[in-house]
Design an enzyme around this catalytic site. Structure first.
Site, short mmCIF file in Angstrom:
data_model
loop_
_atom_site.label_atom_id
_atom_site.label_comp_id
_atom_site.label_asym_id
_atom_site.label_seq_id
_atom_site.Cartn_x
_atom_site.Cartn_y
_atom_site.Cartn_z
N SER A 105 -5.45 28.16 42.39
CA SER A 105 -4.33 27.88 41.49
C SER A 105 -3.22 27.13 42.24
O SER A 105 -3.45 26.01 42.70
CB SER A 105 -3.84 29.18 40.86
N ASP A 174 -10.27 30.33 31.30
CA ASP A 174 -9.01 30.44 32.04
C ASP A 174 -7.84 30.34 31.05
O ASP A 174 -7.69 29.34 30.35
CB ASP A 174 -8.92 29.32 33.08
N HIS A 203 -8.51 33.55 34.57
CA HIS A 203 -7.82 33.00 35.75
C HIS A 203 -7.94 33.92 36.97
O HIS A 203 -8.05 33.43 38.09
CB HIS A 203 -6.35 32.78 35.41
#
Length: 220
Positions: A105, A174, A203
């Site tokens: 991320s 996600d 996620h």
């Protein structure tokens, strides 16, 4: 067993990191985590990757995260990444030619920047976004916030300049970073590169939902 470290960045900030050795490991994973939480919130995933892949692992907390000093900025996280990579080069028990960067991320954006500045044997991006501006458009499409952003983390403009082998992992469910942004990065990257879809993963549950195939994808 792990070493609790404090590393000094080029601009004088002390950042906290954990080095987790694996006896006889040939490869070292330099891990940059996502935006939320700190090192302690990654213990379960760290344990799984360490045991499954039999790697040395260095994970850091960026400035202002966990027990690290300073105030977080885009430039600052890049300095933190450089300090952690350069620290690994000082260790006599790892092979400097077998350092792989793993970014999740926000950490994926940090990893992309580091891969532009240091030579590594591989780059792994999990749930990467293309840029902060694109994320603003995706999460607040009704608000014209893009022109006001000063933090860019523009991985899309950088990814084509990276020559190291690349793996992108992204959950197709996600809920934070759109799956399509991971695909766009993959399409913009040079060969050799691989895109691995973690079917059914969101996620933060990639390694749980992904199971054994997730670890196999990283290993190869």
């Amino acid at each position: 067993a792990y070493e609790d470290l404090y590393l000094l960045t080029s601009d004088g900030i002390k950042i906290n990191g954990w080095f987790v050795p694996f006896s006889g490991a040939r490869t070292t994973l330099l891990w940059f985590h996502g935006n939320a939480g700190n090192l302690s919130h990654r213990v379960d995933q760290l344990r799984h990757i360490h045991r499954q892949l039999k790697l040395n692992i260095l994970m850091i907390d960026y400035r202002e995260y966990g027990r690290s000093e300073g105030v977080v900025t885009e430039e600052g996280t890049c300095q933190d990444a450089l300090a952690s990579y350069d620290y690994l080069l000082t260790r006599t028990n790892i092979d400097p030619k077998r350092i792989v960067i793993f970014g999740q991320s926000l950490g994926a954006a940090v990893a992309v920047e580091l891969a532009m500045q240091r030579k590594v044997s591989g780059l792994i991006l999990e749930a990467p976004f293309t840029s902060i501006k694109d994320m603003a458009r995706a999460t607040l499409p009704w608000l014209p916030i893009g022109p006001l952003l000063t933090t860019m983390y523009d991985s899309l403009s950088k990814i084509s300049r990276i020559e190291t082998p690349l793996l992108i992992l992204h959950g197709d469910r996600d809920e934070i970073v759109p799956y399509s942004q991971g695909q766009r990065l993959f399409q913009a990257a040079r060969d050799p590169n691989t895109f691995y879809t973690i079917a059914g993963a969101g996620h933060n549950d990639t390694y749980v939902v992904g199971g054994e195939p997730y670890f196999e994808a990283i290993a190869h």
